[in-house]
Design a protein around this motif. Structure first.
Motif, PDB file in Angstrom:
ATOM      1  N   ALA A  18       0.831  -1.211   0.000  1.00 23.18           N
ATOM      2  CA  ALA A  18       0.000   0.000   0.000  1.00 23.18           C
ATOM      3  C   ALA A  18       0.864   1.259   0.000  1.00 23.18           C
ATOM      4  O   ALA A  18       0.609   2.221  -0.744  1.00 23.18           O
ATOM      5  CB  ALA A  18      -0.931  -0.010   1.215  1.00 23.18           C
ATOM      6  N   LEU A  19       1.911   1.263   0.845  1.00 16.88           N
ATOM      7  CA  LEU A  19       2.778   2.446   0.919  1.00 16.88           C
ATOM      8  C   LEU A  19       3.621   2.605  -0.346  1.00 16.88           C
ATOM      9  O   LEU A  19       3.868   3.725  -0.799  1.00 16.88           O
ATOM     10  CB  LEU A  19       3.688   2.351   2.148  1.00 16.88           C
ATOM     11  N   GLU A  20       4.027   1.504  -0.935  1.00 11.56           N
ATOM     12  CA  GLU A  20       4.811   1.581  -2.163  1.00 11.56           C
ATOM     13  C   GLU A  20       3.974   2.186  -3.290  1.00 11.56           C
ATOM     14  O   GLU A  20       4.448   3.046  -4.038  1.00 11.56           O
ATOM     15  CB  GLU A  20       5.306   0.189  -2.559  1.00 11.56           C
ATOM     16  N   ILE A  21       2.707   1.764  -3.380  1.00 10.71           N
ATOM     17  CA  ILE A  21       1.808   2.306  -4.406  1.00 10.71           C
ATOM     18  C   ILE A  21       1.541   3.790  -4.171  1.00 10.71           C
ATOM     19  O   ILE A  21       1.560   4.608  -5.098  1.00 10.71           O
ATOM     20  CB  ILE A  21       0.479   1.521  -4.427  1.00 10.71           C
ATOM     21  N   LEU A  22       1.335   4.164  -2.896  1.00  9.39           N
ATOM     22  CA  LEU A  22       1.028   5.557  -2.557  1.00  9.39           C
ATOM     23  C   LEU A  22       2.213   6.484  -2.836  1.00  9.39           C
ATOM     24  O   LEU A  22       2.051   7.594  -3.365  1.00  9.39           O
ATOM     25  CB  LEU A  22       0.622   5.650  -1.081  1.00  9.39           C
ATOM     26  N   LEU A  23       3.430   6.028  -2.476  1.00 11.25           N
ATOM     27  CA  LEU A  23       4.609   6.910  -2.519  1.00 11.25           C
ATOM     28  C   LEU A  23       5.312   6.938  -3.875  1.00 11.25           C
ATOM     29  O   LEU A  23       6.015   7.901  -4.185  1.00 11.25           O
ATOM     30  CB  LEU A  23       5.612   6.479  -1.438  1.00 11.25           C
ATOM     31  N   GLN A  24       5.099   5.909  -4.694  1.00  2.00           N
ATOM     32  CA  GLN A  24       5.866   5.826  -5.934  1.00  2.00           C
ATOM     33  C   GLN A  24       5.510   6.914  -6.945  1.00  2.00           C
ATOM     34  O   GLN A  24       6.290   7.219  -7.853  1.00  2.00           O
ATOM     35  CB  GLN A  24       5.687   4.454  -6.573  1.00  2.00           C
ATOM     36  N   PHE A  25       4.346   7.514  -6.772  1.00  2.90           N
ATOM     37  CA  PHE A  25       3.949   8.598  -7.671  1.00  2.90           C
ATOM     38  C   PHE A  25       4.472   9.958  -7.176  1.00  2.90           C
ATOM     39  O   PHE A  25       4.368  10.959  -7.890  1.00  2.90           O
ATOM     40  CB  PHE A  25       2.423   8.649  -7.797  1.00  2.90           C
ATOM     41  N   GLU A  26       5.000   9.981  -5.951  1.00  3.56           N
ATOM     42  CA  GLU A  26       5.483  11.238  -5.361  1.00  3.56           C
ATOM     43  C   GLU A  26       7.006  11.298  -5.272  1.00  3.56           C
ATOM     44  O   GLU A  26       7.592  12.376  -5.342  1.00  3.56           O
ATOM     45  CB  GLU A  26       4.907  11.409  -3.944  1.00  3.56           C
ATOM     46  N   TYR A  27       7.642  10.114  -5.132  1.00  4.67           N
ATOM     47  CA  TYR A  27       9.089  10.084  -4.904  1.00  4.67           C
ATOM     48  C   TYR A  27       9.793   9.168  -5.906  1.00  4.67           C
ATOM     49  O   TYR A  27       9.252   8.155  -6.319  1.00  4.67           O
ATOM     50  CB  TYR A  27       9.379   9.654  -3.459  1.00  4.67           C
ATOM     51  N   LYS A  28      10.996   9.542  -6.245  1.00  2.00           N
ATOM     52  CA  LYS A  28      11.731   8.872  -7.315  1.00  2.00           C
ATOM     53  C   LYS A  28      12.057   7.424  -6.991  1.00  2.00           C
ATOM     54  O   LYS A  28      12.019   6.551  -7.857  1.00  2.00           O
ATOM     55  CB  LYS A  28      13.031   9.647  -7.586  1.00  2.00           C
ATOM     56  N   SER A  29      12.383   7.119  -5.742  1.00  2.11           N
ATOM     57  CA  SER A  29      12.783   5.759  -5.364  1.00  2.11           C
ATOM     58  C   SER A  29      12.066   5.338  -4.086  1.00  2.11           C
ATOM     59  O   SER A  29      12.147   6.031  -3.064  1.00  2.11           O
ATOM     60  CB  SER A  29      14.300   5.689  -5.153  1.00  2.11           C
ATOM     61  N   GLU A 114      -3.516  11.649   2.798  1.00  2.00           N
ATOM     62  CA  GLU A 114      -3.045  13.031   2.666  1.00  2.00           C
ATOM     63  C   GLU A 114      -2.154  13.417   3.841  1.00  2.00           C
ATOM     64  O   GLU A 114      -1.127  14.081   3.684  1.00  2.00           O
ATOM     65  CB  GLU A 114      -4.239  13.983   2.573  1.00  2.00           C
ATOM     66  N   ARG A 115      -2.548  12.982   5.034  1.00  2.00           N
ATOM     67  CA  ARG A 115      -1.755  13.310   6.217  1.00  2.00           C
ATOM     68  C   ARG A 115      -0.401  12.603   6.172  1.00  2.00           C
ATOM     69  O   ARG A 115       0.616  13.173   6.539  1.00  2.00           O
ATOM     70  CB  ARG A 115      -2.529  12.916   7.481  1.00  2.00           C
ATOM     71  N   LEU A 116      -0.404  11.344   5.710  1.00  2.27           N
ATOM     72  CA  LEU A 116       0.861  10.618   5.628  1.00  2.27           C
ATOM     73  C   LEU A 116       1.804  11.276   4.623  1.00  2.27           C
ATOM     74  O   LEU A 116       3.002  11.431   4.885  1.00  2.27           O
ATOM     75  CB  LEU A 116       0.606   9.166   5.231  1.00  2.27           C
TER      76      LEU A 116
END
Length: 454
Positions: A18-29, A114-116
């Motif tokens: 879940a976190l990988e899917i959420l963060l991969q669109f915001e951060y490069k790695s 959003e908070r995370l």
């Protein structure tokens, strides 16, 4: 997409996904670890910007101790990495404990996306700020080294110099104010730098201020700083020399050139150990080691009403008198050799030597400009030299005034001796050339030399 590296550590694979899917669109790695034991062997952990770390990994355990342990392990390997703690069991005391041990933030499961994301963004800004601070500290350290590096070595082994250096060693370890006096060119700044180098402030800055070059109108701005808009050219806030020297040493040269008005303002800053920028009413404390220097007789100036007695007492806790070069005869040729090697290297003229007659000429000269004059004399001789041996004629020294000549040469024999010696020096010991200049025959010159026992 932000150019940042994220590492998520959790024993729940659903959380990792879940976190990988959420963060991969915001951060490069975005990387994940299922087992925290892999932290020890994780490659390039220092390159990770943000770690999202679960606090509990063993079934049925919710104390958070496991997360705190791995938090400490990460901080040992990468102190500047921002670590966000995650747990399904929220407790204020646990969050406080994590923050005290170096965590940048704390989030609860299940999280609000959003908070995370906002929490991760803040953690990344913190990481970037720490990196910038470290870079600034490195630059500051490098600048301090450049500022404090020896401009010249203190050269010489004469008794007069050794006495000064022994006094410097005693004084340097204290924090008292020092007044250095001596003629122009004797090396007062070098002595001041030596005081700083041997002091407990040696790793901080040494700020040098030529008081003789500061006008009354700019005095406060230069020494105490100013705020933007305080006068026409004040386009931004600026720290003064006192602030710049905070924690270090402040060297005020040419103290005898200060007007009484400037002296009063300086005395106030020294007494209060604080300064007020021009245009401000806020006093700022400063912690400096004050070293002053002058070629003037300040006590005489006090008697004449030109220098404040209370200021003299403030700056003169310890007095160091730097001897003139004429009182350091043993050091003249040592210094000459030092400068000769320095400038021979600078101007690519290796192997230069000073012959015996030229050495005698340097030793006989009184050096009214002291070491500075000797340095310039040697540099000029090196630049103009055409051979490997420097002769008396290569060294252009100021002739004594006629009054001095008449005072020192009281007899005809002494005057004749002086003229013959100078003529021989001028022509590098060539008797024929010296005789021609003196208007006598070569034999007459020999006879006179024999008569003078030369």
């Amino acid at each position: 997409m932000t150019n940042a590296k994220i590492l998520v550590i959790d024993d729940n694979k659903s959380v990792l996904s879940a976190l990988e899917i959420l963060l991969q669109f915001e951060y490069k790695s975005v990387q994940t670890l299922f087992n925290p034991n892999q932290i020890s062997s994780f490659p390039n952990i220092k390159d990770i910007d943000i770690v999202l770390l679960d606090m509990n990994f063993s079934a049925g355990v919710n104390t958070g101790n496991e997360g705190l342990f791995w938090l400490n392990e990460i901080k040992k390997k990468s102190p500047n990495t921002s670590v966000i703690m995650m747990t399904a069991y929220g407790a204020v005391d646990l969050a406080v404990k994590a923050l005290k041990q170096g965590a940048s933030d704390f989030i609860l499961k299940p999280w609000n996306n959003e908070r995370l994301l906002a929490t991760v963004k803040s953690a990344f800004e913190l990481r970037r700020s720490k990196q910038e601070i470290n870079q600034l500290k490195k630059k500051e350290s490098s600048l301090k080294q450049v500022i404090n590096e020896d401009k010249n070595n203190i050269i010489g082994n004469s008794k007069a110099l050794i006495n000064v250096l022994n006094l410097v060693k005693k004084v340097a370890k204290t924090d008292v104010n020092v007044l250095i006096t001596g003629e122009n060119g004797t090396g007062k700044e070098l002595i001041a730098r030596e005081v700083h180098r041997l002091s407990i402030r040696k790793d901080e800055v040494f700020i040098n201020v030529d008081m003789g070059s500061i006008s009354d109108s700019l005095f406060e701005s230069e020494l105490f700083g100013h705020v933007k808009g305080s006068f026409t050219d004040a386009k931004e806030d600026r720290a003064g020399k006192f602030e710049a020297a905070n924690k270090g040493s402040l060297f005020l040269d040419e103290m005898g050139n200060l007007s009484l008005q400037m002296q009063a303002k300086l005395l106030s800053a020294i007494q209060n150990k604080s300064v007020v920028r021009v245009g401000s009413n806020k006093a700022m404390s400063v912690d400096i080691r004050l070293i002053c220097a002058t070629n003037c007789n300040l006590e005489k100036m006090v008697d004449e009403g030109l220098f404040r007695e209370d200021l003299l007492y403030r700056i003169n806790t310890i007095h160091i008198e730097v001897p003139p070069l004429r009182e350091r005869e043993e050091d003249i040729l040592v210094l000459a050799d030092f400068f000769l090697n320095k400038f021979a290297s600078k101007y690519d003229k290796p192997g230069l030597k000073i012959n015996n007659l030229a050495q005698e000429k340097l030793m006989e000269y009184q050096w009214p400009g002291n070491i500075r004059e000797l340095q310039h004399t040697i540099e000029r001789a090196v630049i103009l030299s055409e051979g490997a041996i420097l002769k008396p004629t290569d060294f252009l020294l100021h002739a004594k005034s006629s009054n001095s000549f008449e005072t020192e040469l009281t007899t005809l024999n002494e005057m004749e001796h002086h003229m013959i010696t100078k003529a021989l020096e001028l022509h590098d010991g060539n008797y024929s050339a010296a005789a021609d200049q003196l208007g006598v025959s070569r034999q007459t010159l020999y006879n006179k030399m024999k008569k003078l026992n030369k």
